[in-house]
Design a protein around this motif. Structure first.
Motif, short mmCIF file in Angstrom:
data_model
loop_
_atom_site.label_atom_id
_atom_site.label_comp_id
_atom_site.label_asym_id
_atom_site.label_seq_id
_atom_site.Cartn_x
_atom_site.Cartn_y
_atom_site.Cartn_z
N GLU A 250 0.83 -1.21 0.00
CA GLU A 250 0.00 0.00 0.00
C GLU A 250 0.86 1.26 0.00
O GLU A 250 0.57 2.22 -0.72
CB GLU A 250 -0.92 0.01 1.22
CG GLU A 250 -2.06 -0.96 1.13
CD GLU A 250 -2.87 -1.04 2.42
OE1 GLU A 250 -3.98 -1.57 2.34
OE2 GLU A 250 -2.40 -0.58 3.47
N ASN B 85 0.87 4.11 -2.81
CA ASN B 85 0.64 5.53 -2.47
C ASN B 85 1.76 6.42 -3.02
O ASN B 85 1.49 7.47 -3.60
CB ASN B 85 0.56 5.71 -0.95
CG ASN B 85 -0.76 5.26 -0.38
OD1 ASN B 85 -1.74 5.14 -1.08
ND2 ASN B 85 -0.76 5.00 0.91
N ASN C 241 -7.88 6.31 -2.64
CA ASN C 241 -6.98 5.86 -3.70
C ASN C 241 -7.71 5.41 -4.95
O ASN C 241 -7.19 5.53 -6.05
CB ASN C 241 -6.10 4.71 -3.20
CG ASN C 241 -4.89 5.21 -2.46
OD1 ASN C 241 -4.65 6.40 -2.38
ND2 ASN C 241 -4.13 4.31 -1.92
N LEU D 104 -7.46 4.64 2.66
CA LEU D 104 -6.16 5.29 2.50
C LEU D 104 -6.37 6.63 1.83
O LEU D 104 -7.11 6.77 0.89
CB LEU D 104 -5.24 4.43 1.64
CG LEU D 104 -4.88 3.09 2.21
CD1 LEU D 104 -4.11 2.29 1.20
CD2 LEU D 104 -4.07 3.25 3.47
N ILE E 102 -4.50 10.24 0.28
CA ILE E 102 -3.26 10.81 -0.26
C ILE E 102 -3.05 12.18 0.34
O ILE E 102 -3.92 12.96 0.50
CB ILE E 102 -3.34 10.92 -1.80
CG1 ILE E 102 -3.55 9.54 -2.40
CG2 ILE E 102 -2.11 11.58 -2.36
CD1 ILE E 102 -2.46 8.54 -2.14
#
Length: 183
Positions: free
Chosen positions: A43, A47, A88, A181, A183
């Motif tokens: 992950e 990212n 994401n 998740l 950013i």
């Protein structure tokens, strides 16, 4: 004397069985945590590659807008997300759409290929797409193994106690996965 020896043997057997159980518990827990760690590394890689792709896409958009005077709704959307926290899935989809449009413009306007920095950016985007694909494959591999493992006894006991949940694995960036998740 014999009673003391029997008690000592029973205690020794119980200690041995307890030690075996403790070793197995540690092994099972370590196995689950190892898979979770590998998924986390995947992950993180994804990212980082998405952030790098964003930078490259924005640089290529700036060249296209400056040199060809072409503007696009997708390009504006990409510029807006730089300071936003988004999932994401949405992030990757938006970058993919913008990348597709950049490649279409590259094919339609041959003069943009003469710009060396643009050509380098395109090659870097292609390389990042390969890295992203690899990261997704690793994540899917470990998530699949993790999901399979937490359904089996005795791992199921640990996953319930530690509140580990099954993951969707078609693709880390597939619309089915909601990892949260940002950013």
């Amino acid at each position: 004397m014999e009673n003391g020896l029997i008690v000592l043997m029973i205690i020794s057997i119980l200690i041995f069985i307890g030690a075996i159980i403790a070793i197995l518990v540690v092994h099972f827990k370590n196995r689950i945590n190892s898979l979770r760690y590998k998924m986390g590394v995947s992950e993180s890689s994804i990212n980082e590659n998405l952030k790098n792709k964003l930078d490259l896409v924005i640089r290529s958009i700036n060249i296209i807008e400056r040199e060809l005077k072409i503007e696009s709704k997708k390009f504006e959307d990409v510029k807006k997300i730089r300071n936003e926290k988004i999932n994401n899935i949405v992030f990757d989809n938006l970058l993919s759409e913008a990348t597709d449009e950049i490649f279409d413009i590259k094919d339609d306007y041959k003069e943009v290929e003469k710009i060396k920095s643009f050509k380098g950016i395109i090659n870097d985007i292609k390389d990042l797409n390969i890295l992203l694909s690899g990261g997704k494959k690793f994540y899917n591999k470990y998530a699949s193994e993790y999901n399979s493992l937490i359904k089996k006894f005795p791992y199921k006991l640990f996953s319930k106690k530690l509140q580990y949940k099954q993951l969707y694995i078609d693709n880390i960036l597939d619309e089915k996965l909601e990892t949260g998740l940002n950013i």
